[in-house]
Design a protein around this motif. Structure first.
Motif, PDB file in Angstrom:
ATOM      1  N   ARG A 126     -12.413   2.372   7.786  1.00 28.95           N
ATOM      2  CA  ARG A 126     -13.401   3.156   7.026  1.00 28.95           C
ATOM      3  C   ARG A 126     -12.704   4.283   6.264  1.00 28.95           C
ATOM      4  N   ALA A 127     -11.788   4.968   6.927  1.00 31.36           N
ATOM      5  CA  ALA A 127     -11.089   6.085   6.287  1.00 31.36           C
ATOM      6  C   ALA A 127     -10.257   5.594   5.107  1.00 31.36           C
ATOM      7  N   THR A 128      -9.628   4.448   5.263  1.00 27.91           N
ATOM      8  CA  THR A 128      -8.824   3.895   4.175  1.00 27.91           C
ATOM      9  C   THR A 128      -9.701   3.565   2.969  1.00 27.91           C
ATOM     10  N   ARG A 129     -10.870   2.979   3.239  1.00 35.03           N
ATOM     11  CA  ARG A 129     -11.766   2.659   2.129  1.00 35.03           C
ATOM     12  C   ARG A 129     -12.116   3.931   1.355  1.00 35.03           C
ATOM     13  N   ASP A 130     -12.458   5.002   2.074  1.00 43.03           N
ATOM     14  CA  ASP A 130     -12.797   6.260   1.397  1.00 43.03           C
ATOM     15  C   ASP A 130     -11.613   6.832   0.626  1.00 43.03           C
ATOM     16  N   LEU A 131     -10.445   6.820   1.241  1.00 42.32           N
ATOM     17  CA  LEU A 131      -9.265   7.349   0.544  1.00 42.32           C
ATOM     18  C   LEU A 131      -8.994   6.561  -0.723  1.00 42.32           C
ATOM     19  N   ASN A 132      -9.095   5.238  -0.642  1.00 36.73           N
ATOM     20  CA  ASN A 132      -8.847   4.411  -1.828  1.00 36.73           C
ATOM     21  C   ASN A 132      -9.844   4.737  -2.929  1.00 36.73           C
TER      22      ASN A 132
ATOM     23  N   MET B   1      20.933  -1.012  11.441  1.00 32.33           N
ATOM     24  CA  MET B   1      20.015  -1.693  10.504  1.00 32.33           C
ATOM     25  C   MET B   1      19.081  -0.675   9.857  1.00 32.33           C
ATOM     26  N   THR B   2      19.262  -0.525   8.550  1.00 34.92           N
ATOM     27  CA  THR B   2      18.471   0.474   7.838  1.00 34.92           C
ATOM     28  C   THR B   2      17.104  -0.082   7.456  1.00 34.92           C
ATOM     29  N   ASP B   3      16.082   0.739   7.614  1.00 40.07           N
ATOM     30  CA  ASP B   3      14.754   0.343   7.161  1.00 40.07           C
ATOM     31  C   ASP B   3      14.690   0.360   5.651  1.00 40.07           C
ATOM     32  N   ARG B   4      13.728  -0.357   5.139  1.00 44.61           N
ATOM     33  CA  ARG B   4      13.466  -0.272   3.716  1.00 44.61           C
ATOM     34  C   ARG B   4      12.735   1.028   3.412  1.00 44.61           C
ATOM     35  N   ASP B   5      12.625   1.311   2.138  1.00 45.49           N
ATOM     36  CA  ASP B   5      11.865   2.473   1.685  1.00 45.49           C
ATOM     37  C   ASP B   5      10.447   2.421   2.266  1.00 45.49           C
ATOM     38  N   PRO B   6      10.076   3.396   3.084  1.00 43.60           N
ATOM     39  CA  PRO B   6       8.748   3.356   3.708  1.00 43.60           C
ATOM     40  C   PRO B   6       7.611   3.391   2.693  1.00 43.60           C
ATOM     41  N   ILE B   7       7.853   4.050   1.565  1.00 45.84           N
ATOM     42  CA  ILE B   7       6.780   4.137   0.568  1.00 45.84           C
ATOM     43  C   ILE B   7       6.617   2.810  -0.160  1.00 45.84           C
ATOM     44  N   ALA B   8       7.742   2.186  -0.506  1.00 46.62           N
ATOM     45  CA  ALA B   8       7.653   0.864  -1.124  1.00 46.62           C
ATOM     46  C   ALA B   8       7.009  -0.129  -0.154  1.00 46.62           C
ATOM     47  N   ALA B   9       7.346  -0.005   1.124  1.00 42.13           N
ATOM     48  CA  ALA B   9       6.760  -0.901   2.121  1.00 42.13           C
ATOM     49  C   ALA B   9       5.252  -0.692   2.219  1.00 42.13           C
ATOM     50  N   ALA B  10       4.826   0.565   2.214  1.00 42.86           N
ATOM     51  CA  ALA B  10       3.387   0.850   2.294  1.00 42.86           C
ATOM     52  C   ALA B  10       2.665   0.305   1.063  1.00 42.86           C
ATOM     53  N   ARG B  11       3.298   0.451  -0.101  1.00 37.74           N
ATOM     54  CA  ARG B  11       2.685  -0.059  -1.320  1.00 37.74           C
ATOM     55  C   ARG B  11       2.477  -1.568  -1.235  1.00 37.74           C
ATOM     56  N   ALA B  12       3.486  -2.267  -0.711  1.00 34.48           N
ATOM     57  CA  ALA B  12       3.369  -3.720  -0.559  1.00 34.48           C
ATOM     58  C   ALA B  12       2.232  -4.071   0.410  1.00 34.48           C
ATOM     59  N   GLN B  13       2.119  -3.307   1.482  1.00 33.44           N
ATOM     60  CA  GLN B  13       1.023  -3.531   2.436  1.00 33.44           C
ATOM     61  C   GLN B  13      -0.317  -3.335   1.756  1.00 33.44           C
ATOM     62  N   TRP B  14      -0.399  -2.312   0.916  1.00 40.35           N
ATOM     63  CA  TRP B  14      -1.669  -2.013   0.248  1.00 40.35           C
ATOM     64  C   TRP B  14      -2.099  -3.212  -0.603  1.00 40.35           C
ATOM     65  N   HIS B  17      -3.124  -6.263   1.469  1.00 39.54           N
ATOM     66  CA  HIS B  17      -4.392  -6.094   2.187  1.00 39.54           C
ATOM     67  C   HIS B  17      -5.588  -6.037   1.244  1.00 39.54           C
ATOM     68  N   GLY B  18      -5.327  -6.280  -0.044  1.00 41.82           N
ATOM     69  CA  GLY B  18      -6.458  -6.381  -0.964  1.00 41.82           C
ATOM     70  C   GLY B  18      -6.871  -5.075  -1.625  1.00 41.82           C
ATOM     71  N   TRP B  19      -5.955  -4.115  -1.662  1.00 39.02           N
ATOM     72  CA  TRP B  19      -6.279  -2.845  -2.322  1.00 39.02           C
ATOM     73  C   TRP B  19      -5.309  -2.598  -3.478  1.00 39.02           C
ATOM     74  N   PRO B  20      -5.155  -3.541  -4.411  1.00 37.97           N
ATOM     75  CA  PRO B  20      -4.150  -3.376  -5.473  1.00 37.97           C
ATOM     76  C   PRO B  20      -4.458  -2.220  -6.411  1.00 37.97           C
ATOM     77  N   ASP B  21      -5.740  -1.919  -6.606  1.00 40.30           N
ATOM     78  CA  ASP B  21      -6.086  -0.839  -7.538  1.00 40.30           C
ATOM     79  C   ASP B  21      -5.705   0.534  -6.999  1.00 40.30           C
ATOM     80  N   ALA B  22      -5.558   0.614  -5.686  1.00 41.37           N
ATOM     81  CA  ALA B  22      -5.236   1.909  -5.084  1.00 41.37           C
ATOM     82  C   ALA B  22      -3.761   2.025  -4.724  1.00 41.37           C
ATOM     83  N   ALA B  23      -3.028   0.929  -4.838  1.00 38.50           N
ATOM     84  CA  ALA B  23      -1.648   0.924  -4.336  1.00 38.50           C
ATOM     85  C   ALA B  23      -0.756   1.930  -5.062  1.00 38.50           C
ATOM     86  N   ASP B  24      -0.860   1.959  -6.395  1.00 34.30           N
ATOM     87  CA  ASP B  24       0.006   2.872  -7.139  1.00 34.30           C
ATOM     88  C   ASP B  24      -0.359   4.330  -6.872  1.00 34.30           C
TER      89      ASP B  24
END
Lengths: 170, 170
Positions: A126-132, B1-14, B17-24
């Motif tokens: 729910r929080a993610t939906r609002d933030l988006n 083992m280095t992690d990837r960029d956490p922000i780039a990873a979060a963007r990919a998750q976004w 998960h079906g939130w492309p309009d909010a990813a950027d």
DNA sequence: GGGAGATTGTAGGACGTCCTAGGAATGGCG
DNA sequence: CGCCATTCCTAGGACGTCCTACAATCTCCC
């Protein structure tokens, strides 16, 4: 009587006091600090009705993305780039709220797993939906500016040692 | 083992998960937050040897720029865009350090003037020199990027209601 | 085995920020 | 003249962040 832009005013002071080489850097640092403050306020205002802060939201979000719905405290700290003690206090509050529970990993009893509860999983969606809807889909710049600004912030992060993908900008 | 960029990873998750309009937008907000954190750390590290934090430094800097070397508490709050109670606690610490003293304005006894002491004036000049040398003159981007990034942060501030000069970008 | 050293997490304290509440001083209005 | 709204500031509390210890647990190597 409206004041002028405080940052532009400070930059002018820097130049007139004989620090022209540092004036632009000062303006950059101050601008980033202020922009972060404004964005943070919007995010906090959106999360407040859900009883969350951004720090706690980020933890729930990471747990919800993970396969097991759980993660060691130390991994939360390294992904979120915050001090281990900050994770401890945030998870303690989330536990009090019934959104997360702590489990000790049997194979290594030093490790505490923060694990999402059903209530936590519902809340974070729910929080993610609002933030988006209220922040991320209209952050205050047009699409080109968003991309440019993100790339510049990534370059800044890279020079400070962050692991950053895609600085070259495809 | 280095992690990837956490922000780039979060963007990919976004996106996945079906939130492309909010990813950027999410990536922008997160990038600004992180960039601010890194710059803030450098500034705090530079000021620490002087016994100052950025919040207290900004107050000393404003007072040193002002003609009378003093300013009402309320004006400090509005220029620095922070809550009045934050000014109270910062000035209280500066007073304990002997860098500032409080005077009550005779013509309006509600007003408390924060006034720079001689020690405060000396300290703020030394601290400014270090900040200029160690942070502001090399903030982590080249001159063009600094200008572009500052301009984008100004545009962001403007859409959030800040008074901003020079958004058009000469 | 068993101790030395690493790793993981927590406790307590300092500081900054915000919020709500409330105390002083001023200025306007009946 | 006197009351009241406004303005200015401070007090106390919640939260987040960092830092310095410190306790528990694991690992390695003698």
């Amino acid at each position: 009587m409206t004041d002028r832009d405080p940052i532009a005013a400070a930059r002018a002071q820097w130049i007139s006091h004989g620090w022209p080489d540092a004036a632009d850097g000062m303006a950059l640092v101050t601008s980033v600090v202020r922009a972060q403050q404004l964005l943070h306020e919007r995010v906090e205002a959106t999360l407040r009705p859900h009883g969350l802060t951004f720090a706690r939201y980020e933890i729930l979000r990471l747990l919800a993305f993970s396969r097991q719905r759980s993660m060691p405290m130390s991994r939360l700290g390294s992904l979120l780039q915050v001090h281990a003690t900050s994770v401890t206090s945030a998870v303690a509050r989330l536990e009090t709220q019934g959104l997360v529970e702590r489990l000790r990993r049997e194979s290594d009893r030093r490790v505490v797993l923060a694990s999402l509860t059903a209530a936590g999983e519902e809340l974070v969606e729910r929080a993610t939906r609002d933030l988006n809807e209220q922040v991320f889909s209209s952050p205050g710049l047009d699409a080109t500016q968003v991309r440019d600004a993100t790339r510049l912030m990534s370059a800044l992060r890279a020079t400070h040692g962050d692991v950053v993908d895609d600085v070259t900008g495809a």
